[in-house]
Write a protein that holds these residues in place. Structure first.
Motif, PDB file in Angstrom:
ATOM      1  N   SER A 160      34.954  39.712  28.812  1.00  0.00           N
ATOM      2  CA  SER A 160      36.121  40.489  29.200  1.00  0.00           C
ATOM      3  C   SER A 160      37.256  39.488  29.352  1.00  0.00           C
ATOM      4  CB  SER A 160      35.833  41.195  30.526  1.00  0.00           C
ATOM      5  OG  SER A 160      37.038  41.647  31.107  1.00  0.00           O
ATOM      6  N   ILE A 161      38.272  39.627  28.506  1.00  0.00           N
ATOM      7  CA  ILE A 161      39.363  38.650  28.491  1.00  0.00           C
ATOM      8  C   ILE A 161      40.668  39.406  28.714  1.00  0.00           C
ATOM      9  CG2 ILE A 161      40.537  36.890  27.096  1.00  0.00           C
ATOM     10  CD1 ILE A 161      37.763  37.045  25.387  1.00  0.00           C
ATOM     11  N   ASP A 162      41.391  39.054  29.783  1.00  0.00           N
ATOM     12  CA  ASP A 162      42.651  39.749  30.007  1.00  0.00           C
ATOM     13  C   ASP A 162      43.764  38.789  30.398  1.00  0.00           C
ATOM     14  OD1 ASP A 162      43.200  39.609  32.946  1.00  0.00           O
ATOM     15  OD2 ASP A 162      41.345  40.747  33.115  1.00  0.00           O
ATOM     16  N   LYS A 163      44.977  39.289  30.251  1.00  0.00           N
ATOM     17  CA  LYS A 163      46.163  38.532  30.651  1.00  0.00           C
ATOM     18  C   LYS A 163      46.812  39.245  31.835  1.00  0.00           C
ATOM     19  CE  LYS A 163      47.127  36.736  26.021  1.00  0.00           C
ATOM     20  NZ  LYS A 163      45.941  37.302  25.349  1.00  0.00           N
ATOM     21  N   GLY A 164      45.961  39.715  32.745  1.00  0.00           N
ATOM     22  CA  GLY A 164      46.421  40.448  33.922  1.00  0.00           C
ATOM     23  C   GLY A 164      46.892  39.508  35.019  1.00  0.00           C
ATOM     24  N   PRO A 165      47.006  40.050  36.237  1.00  0.00           N
ATOM     25  CA  PRO A 165      47.541  39.271  37.366  1.00  0.00           C
ATOM     26  C   PRO A 165      46.574  38.202  37.874  1.00  0.00           C
ATOM     27  CG  PRO A 165      46.832  41.443  38.104  1.00  0.00           C
ATOM     28  CD  PRO A 165      46.704  41.431  36.609  1.00  0.00           C
TER      29      PRO A 165
END
Length: 133
Positions: free
Chosen positions: A76-81
């Motif tokens: 799971s790869i995200d550019k979230g906070p």
């Protein structure tokens, strides 16, 4: 074998698509129905976290084949906070969404290997691996 498929998570349907991809890969590798369910549940949790907390993220699924064992990794790869307190989100029952709070501790229990890295303001990467018994 480094074949990797990714699903961008932007809405509820993408969560369904990620689950389907995971189930198909698990089936291909020879996982039984119980492990397939564990894997798709883990994917659901990870994808839902992206959908709820990060604007931009994806679920990537990779087949793993080593000399003695086969398995799959869900990333799971995200550019979230990012996650401020990793210890807190790994506590059973902790939830910010009002959900059941199975969340990340649940994913850790469902899979054989689990790692999480998070940078505030940059995003989070979670890798969970299941090995074929």
């Amino acid at each position: 074998m480094e074949m990797r498929s990714c699903v961008k998570i932007m809405n509820e349907w993408d969560i369904v698509a990620a689950r389907q991809l995971g189930r198909n890969v698990a089936k291909e590798l020879g996982f039984g129905t119980v492990d397939q369910a564990r894997i798709t549940t883990a994917i659901s949790e990870l994808a839902r976290n992206i959908y709820l907390y990060a604007e931009d993220g994806q679920i990537c699924i990779q087949k793993l084949e080593q000399a003695t064992k086969k398995g799959m990794m869900v990333a799971s790869i995200d550019k979230g906070p990012g996650i401020g307190d990793l210890r807190k989100v790994m506590e059973d029952g902790f939830t910010t969404s009002g959900g059941l709070g199975a969340g990340l501790p649940g994913v850790r229990r469902l899979m054989d290997e689990f790692s999480i890295e998070s940078d505030l303001g940059k995003g989070t990467t979670i890798q969970a691996t299941k090995w074929l018994r």
